[in-house]
Design a protein around this motif. Structure first.
Motif, short mmCIF file in Angstrom:
data_model
loop_
_atom_site.label_atom_id
_atom_site.label_comp_id
_atom_site.label_asym_id
_atom_site.label_seq_id
_atom_site.Cartn_x
_atom_site.Cartn_y
_atom_site.Cartn_z
N SER A 52 0.83 -1.20 0.00
CA SER A 52 0.00 0.00 0.00
C SER A 52 0.86 1.24 0.00
N ARG A 53 0.24 2.40 -0.22
CA ARG A 53 1.00 3.65 -0.22
C ARG A 53 1.52 3.93 1.18
N ARG A 54 2.72 4.47 1.23
CA ARG A 54 3.38 4.65 2.51
C ARG A 54 3.74 6.11 2.73
N ARG A 55 4.01 6.41 3.95
CA ARG A 55 4.53 7.73 4.27
C ARG A 55 5.89 7.54 4.93
N PHE A 56 6.81 8.48 4.69
CA PHE A 56 8.16 8.34 5.23
C PHE A 56 8.23 8.84 6.67
N ARG A 57 8.98 8.10 7.47
CA ARG A 57 9.36 8.60 8.78
C ARG A 57 10.88 8.49 8.83
N THR A 58 11.56 9.58 8.57
CA THR A 58 13.01 9.51 8.41
C THR A 58 13.71 9.61 9.75
N THR A 59 14.84 8.95 9.83
CA THR A 59 15.72 9.10 10.98
C THR A 59 16.72 10.18 10.65
N THR A 60 17.77 10.29 11.43
CA THR A 60 18.79 11.30 11.16
C THR A 60 19.42 11.05 9.80
N PRO A 61 19.34 12.03 8.86
CA PRO A 61 19.87 11.81 7.51
C PRO A 61 21.35 11.44 7.55
N GLY A 62 21.69 10.38 6.82
CA GLY A 62 23.09 10.00 6.70
C GLY A 62 23.57 9.07 7.79
N LEU A 63 22.79 8.91 8.88
CA LEU A 63 23.20 8.06 9.97
C LEU A 63 22.74 6.63 9.71
N VAL A 64 23.66 5.73 9.46
CA VAL A 64 23.31 4.34 9.17
C VAL A 64 23.56 3.51 10.42
N THR A 65 22.53 2.97 10.99
CA THR A 65 22.64 2.12 12.17
C THR A 65 22.08 0.75 11.83
N ARG A 66 22.20 -0.18 12.75
CA ARG A 66 21.63 -1.50 12.51
C ARG A 66 20.12 -1.38 12.48
N SER A 67 19.54 -1.73 11.37
CA SER A 67 18.12 -1.54 11.17
C SER A 67 17.32 -2.66 11.81
N THR A 68 16.20 -2.28 12.42
CA THR A 68 15.28 -3.27 12.96
C THR A 68 14.08 -3.45 12.03
N ALA A 69 14.11 -2.74 10.86
CA ALA A 69 12.99 -2.84 9.91
C ALA A 69 13.01 -4.21 9.24
N ARG A 70 11.83 -4.67 8.90
CA ARG A 70 11.74 -5.95 8.20
C ARG A 70 12.12 -5.76 6.73
N SER A 71 12.57 -6.83 6.14
CA SER A 71 12.89 -6.79 4.72
C SER A 71 11.60 -6.64 3.91
N GLU A 72 11.65 -5.78 2.88
CA GLU A 72 10.47 -5.54 2.05
C GLU A 72 10.72 -6.03 0.64
N GLY A 73 9.72 -6.65 0.07
CA GLY A 73 9.81 -7.06 -1.32
C GLY A 73 9.47 -5.90 -2.23
N VAL A 74 10.39 -5.55 -3.12
CA VAL A 74 10.19 -4.43 -4.04
C VAL A 74 9.98 -5.00 -5.44
N GLN A 75 8.80 -4.80 -5.98
CA GLN A 75 8.48 -5.25 -7.34
C GLN A 75 8.12 -4.01 -8.16
N LEU A 76 9.16 -3.37 -8.70
CA LEU A 76 8.99 -2.05 -9.31
C LEU A 76 8.15 -2.11 -10.58
N LEU A 77 8.34 -3.14 -11.39
CA LEU A 77 7.55 -3.24 -12.62
C LEU A 77 6.06 -3.41 -12.30
N ALA A 78 5.76 -4.21 -11.29
CA ALA A 78 4.36 -4.38 -10.90
C ALA A 78 3.81 -3.07 -10.31
N ARG A 79 4.65 -2.36 -9.57
CA ARG A 79 4.21 -1.07 -9.01
C ARG A 79 3.84 -0.11 -10.14
#
Length: 643
Positions: A52-79
């Motif tokens: 579904s359509r999403r909205r961004f919730r950004t963290t500190t720009p440029g700060l890369v930490t260990r992510s707790t986000a789940r892996s997302e399947g990206v199907q760009l052609l289908a999108r």
């Protein structure tokens, strides 16, 4: 378009060879976002695998930490297929976007391969896979991977924007800043960028026009963000110093510079002929010369012989009272360049930066100004940019009346006209025009390499000529004892105008001139001329080293005080279509030596303008103070009378 001497061909086989892997990537991959975090809203999924359509919730720009986000399947052609309200068939524009993305990613990977071969990154990758990478080379390996990631992202964004440009409509989309910029390696960088593009398409693309606008806007934002990152990254010299040409798309990749199709703008202004500009002899003469100078630009070498010889005017300022002919001068110069370009078959762009580009949204005014600059400086076109009424458009630093948007424009213009990264190729020029140049920021005004005093008609003959011109043909009034336009004979009028600057015109400068001459005699040596310049600086501390550069540039222009023959413009084979070295030699044969008289005249012309601006500025300030005193006295009197 043929390859130039500094370009390498990016082979079509190398690009197409990436198609299978890129197609698989666009069909689907998993990505765990690190920086941009997307939260699903409550809108149900449209089809299996399409989030579904999403909205961004950004963290500190440029700060890369260990992510707790789940892996997302990206199907760009289908999108992309689902970006039309549920139509079962893929539209032609959707197919175009799919092909553009596959092509752009493949070009990016092909360029990354070239970079890897040039820097040895390919060998380091193989050694790393085999477990034989030396510990001493791990830092180098990491830096090269980060550089590869930036190159891959920028070329992907650049190629996408370039290939989509013919399909853009009037619809625009604001996608915001790109967040998911990863620099571990090129492959992961692409995953991050394509994941975020997938989010933007889901959020903004409800039909074909918005789909194209969304992808194009994302590509522009991606390039901007990556270019900023690249300013502090290492190992990028092989990319910055090279150029690749993709023949099938006529796309040239030159470092972190955006590519664009060499398209002309459609001009709707009313052009003026030189004889329709009455008075303004020096301004008219220099504008006519500059129009022809631009045409000497060599598209293969991407340089103008006049720029190399030092006689090219990159920026100039035209100032004068209202109604003296600034707009007419713009119309004349734009018309001449347009006509010459049509004869030669060169693309020509004209654009004016106006007050409509000032935006209340923070940063938008600066973006508008930067887009204006980029449009004109594009090395694949001949460009003429104007900034009319610059005193109202660009803010004066320290002036509380200047808005944030005006100050943004000032900063962009200053950086673009004489910044650390300014490159003068000689394919374009910028004219700043104002009725009140004293209100222009001092540092910005000094970035105008030449000064055109637009003083309009001056003599009796000028006024007869302008009346005769504007009356038109629908009358029977005799001309009388007058030779129409004889006073506008340009060479004679210009010679008299230049000669008049043998002595200063402004009283303040005249006092300095007389004092220096009285102390050291005739100004006939470099040392004496330098003493005169120091005397001017002591009288006006704004007369800095930049002013000296502008004067010497003007002197070099005077050394080029000749008009390229009209036949060279009318028959391109005689000059315009010659190779760069031939053009250079032809121009050198016309060049004349620099004389002491030229230097004195140009010092006086430039310094006169600065003293004129200072006097006007002081007078305005004094008048304002007098009005305030008068108001205060009137208020006191009214107050006392009322008690």
């Amino acid at each position: 378009m043929s390859l130039t001497s500094d370009q390498m061909e990016l082979r079509e086989d190398d690009i197409v060879g990436h198609y299978p892997a890129v197609t698989a990537m666009l069909e689907g991959f998993d990505h765990t976002p690190r920086i941009g975090v997307a939260d699903s809203d409550e809108t149900p999924e449209k089809s299996s695998g399409i989030g579904s359509r999403r909205r961004f919730r950004t963290t500190t720009p440029g700060l890369v930490t260990r992510s707790t986000a789940r892996s997302e399947g990206v199907q760009l052609l289908a999108r992309i297929e689902a970006a039309d309200g549920g139509d079962a068939l893929t539209s032609p524009l959707q197919a175009t976007v799919m092909n553009v993305l596959r092509r752009a990613v493949s070009i990016a990977l092909a360029v990354a391969d070239q970079y890897g071969a040039q820097t040895g990154l390919g060998d380091l990758k193989r050694a790393n896979l085999q477990g034989s990478l030396a510990a001493a080379r791990k830092t180098e390996f990491s830096e090269l991977l980060a550089a590869e990631a930036l190159i891959t992202l920028y070329v992907f964004g650049n190629a996408t924007a370039y290939l989509l440009s013919p399909h853009l409509s009037e619809v625009t989309v604001e996608v915001g800043e790109v967040e998911e910029i990863l620099t571990d390696n090129g492959q992961l960088a692409l995953h991050g960028a394509l994941w975020e593009l997938d989010q933007d398409i889901g959020a903004h693309a409800g039909d074909d026009a918005r789909l194209v606008a969304t992808v194009a806007a994302f590509a522009e934002q991606l390039m901007e963000k990556v270019k900023l990152r690249a300013q502090t990254a290492g190992r990028l010299e092989p990319f910055n110093g090279a150029a690749w040409h993709v023949a099938a798309d006529d796309l040239t990749i030159r470092g972190f510079s955006p590519s664009s199709k060499a398209k002309s703008t459609t001009l709707t202004m009313t052009f003026k002929k030189p004889n329709e500009v009455v008075g303004n002899h020096i301004a008219k003469y220099q504008a006519m010369k500059l129009a022809k100078m631009l045409m000497a630009y060599d598209f293969d070498r991407r340089l103008n012989p006049f720029a190399e010889l030092g006689g090219f005017i990159f920026t100039f300022m035209g100032d004068g009272k209202p109604g003296t002919g600034k707009t007419t001068l713009i119309q004349m110069m734009a018309g001449m360049i347009n006509d010459y370009c049509q004869i030669a078959g060169y693309p020509f762009r004209y654009q004016n930066l106006s007050t409509g580009n000032i935006d209340s949204y923070q940063g938008k005014s600066g973006q508008n100004a930067k887009a204006f600059i980029d449009t004109i400086i594009d090395p694949s076109v001949i460009g003429f940019g104007t900034i009319d009424d610059i005193d109202t458009l660009a803010g004066k630093r320290g002036d509380r009346q200047s808005s944030a948007g005006q100050l943004e424009i000032t900063a962009v213009l200053m950086e673009s006209f004489a910044g650390a990264n300014t490159v003068v190729r000689g394919n374009c020029t910028f004219g700043m025009f104002s009725n009140y140049p004293e209100n222009v920021d001092d540092a910005l005004r000094q970035r105008a390499g030449a000064r055109f005093l637009v003083d309009g008609p001056i003599t009796r003959e000028d006024y007869i000529d302008i009346l005769y011109l504007l009356m038109g043909k629908n009358h029977d009034i005799p001309l009388g004892d007058h030779d129409a336009y004889a006073a506008q004979e340009i060479k004679k009028a210009v010679a008299a105008s230049f000669a008049s600057h043998a002595r200063p015109h402004e009283d303040g400068l005249l006092r300095v001139y007389e004092q220096v001459r009285g102390d050291i005699g005739a100004l006939d040596t470099i040392a004496k001329l330098g003493t005169y310049l120091k005397g001017i600086q002591e009288a006006d501390d704004r007369f800095t080293g930049r002013a000296i550069k502008n004067i010497t540039d003007a002197v070099k222009v005077r050394a080029m005080d000749f008009e390229l023959p009209d036949e060279w413009m009318e028959n391109p084979d005689l000059f315009l279509f010659q190779d760069y070295d031939t053009k250079m030699n032809m121009i050198k044969e016309l060049r004349q030596p620099i004389t002491v008289e030229m230097v004195i005249q140009e010092i006086n012309r430039y310094a006169d303008s600065e003293f004129r601006y200072a006097d006007k500025s002081d007078e305005v300030a004094i008048d304002n103070m007098v009005r305030e005193y008068e108001r205060t006295e009137a208020a006191k009197k009214r107050y006392l009378e009322g008690k």
